[in-house]
Design an enzyme around this catalytic site. Structure first.
Site, PDB file in Angstrom:
ATOM      1  N   THR A   7       0.855  -1.185   0.000  1.00  0.00           N
ATOM      2  CA  THR A   7       0.000   0.000   0.000  1.00  0.00           C
ATOM      3  C   THR A   7       0.888   1.231   0.000  1.00  0.00           C
ATOM      4  O   THR A   7       1.529   1.553   1.008  1.00  0.00           O
ATOM      5  CB  THR A   7      -0.922   0.010   1.234  1.00  0.00           C
ATOM      6  N   LYS A  82      -7.137   1.613  -3.079  1.00  0.00           N
ATOM      7  CA  LYS A  82      -6.822   0.998  -1.791  1.00  0.00           C
ATOM      8  C   LYS A  82      -6.826   2.030  -0.672  1.00  0.00           C
ATOM      9  O   LYS A  82      -7.333   1.783   0.431  1.00  0.00           O
ATOM     10  CB  LYS A  82      -5.456   0.298  -1.860  1.00  0.00           C
ATOM     11  N   LYS A 150       0.261   5.006   8.808  1.00  0.00           N
ATOM     12  CA  LYS A 150       1.000   5.316   7.572  1.00  0.00           C
ATOM     13  C   LYS A 150       0.030   5.518   6.409  1.00  0.00           C
ATOM     14  O   LYS A 150       0.175   6.464   5.619  1.00  0.00           O
ATOM     15  CB  LYS A 150       1.981   4.174   7.264  1.00  0.00           C
TER      16      LYS A 150
END
Length: 205
Positions: A7, A82, A150
């Site tokens: 990701t 995503k 993150k």
């Protein structure tokens, strides 16, 4: 073909693709939805960015890991989709945690809260798994809180690049930052409940 299933930001995906194509290779960004259970069972949802022809070449490989493969668009599209998906996941965890504590602080049985959600029009398997675990204060790590933090940073960076207003996501990023600083980085992302619970205790004392 290089398939990046991490990701990252769409910008990072495009930079990787640029480096790969100079080597006469092809690139897909293919992050997944799902954690340990779906990965083990081969039922991940895979979000793909790149050329349709490259995806078709790699479909048998991806199908071994995922039950659903969604072609989001060109390079970077899988990464963007995503981040938007994890945005909803972070919102869900934060909202559930706050609602659960509100019920608890009001002197009600938290199980009634979960019962209402499961009986409502917005019921979700998430409540039956992650929500039930949060009721038990089971923060066994399936997706670490530091990784969700993150991703939230990446979401806000993408929002800035695309001139998208995401005030709630910014507030949730601060919540996850506080939780990580408080020592919950390696715990599951659902451990934000523990951080909010501690904050509530400090407020009432």
């Amino acid at each position: 073909v290089l398939i990046d299933m991490s990701t990252v930001s769409p910008t990072t995906s495009r930079k990787l693709a640029a480096g790969v194509t100079t080597k006469r290779a092809e690139f897909l960004d293919a992050p997944v939805v799902g954690s340990k259970g779906p990965a083990t069972e081969g039922t991940l949802v895979i979000l793909v960015g790149g050329l349709p022809s490259t995806l078709e070449r790699c479909r048998p490989v991806l199908a071994a890991m995922g039950k659903t493969i969604i072609h989001a668009g060109g390079v970077g599209a899988g990464s963007a989709l995503k981040l938007a998906t994890n945005l909803m996941l972070a919102h869900l965890a934060a909202g559930f945690a706050e609602g659960l504590l509100l019920v608890q602080q009001a002197g009600l049985d938290p199980k009634r809260y979960l019962e209402v959600l499961e009986a409502s029009t917005f019921r979700s398997p998430w409540y039956q798994t992650k929500g039930a675990g949060m009721l038990k204060r089971d923060f066994s790590t399936h997706f670490a809180l530091k990784h969700m933090h993150k991703d939230l940073r990446l979401m806000n960076e993408l929002a800035q690049e695309t001139h998208t207003a995401v005030p709630i996501t910014k507030a949730i990023e601060r919540l996850f930052a506080e939780s990580e600083t408080a020592g919950l980085a390696e715990a599951d992302y659902s451990a934000i409940l523990g951080h909010l619970e501690l904050a509530s205790t400090e407020r009432s004392s």
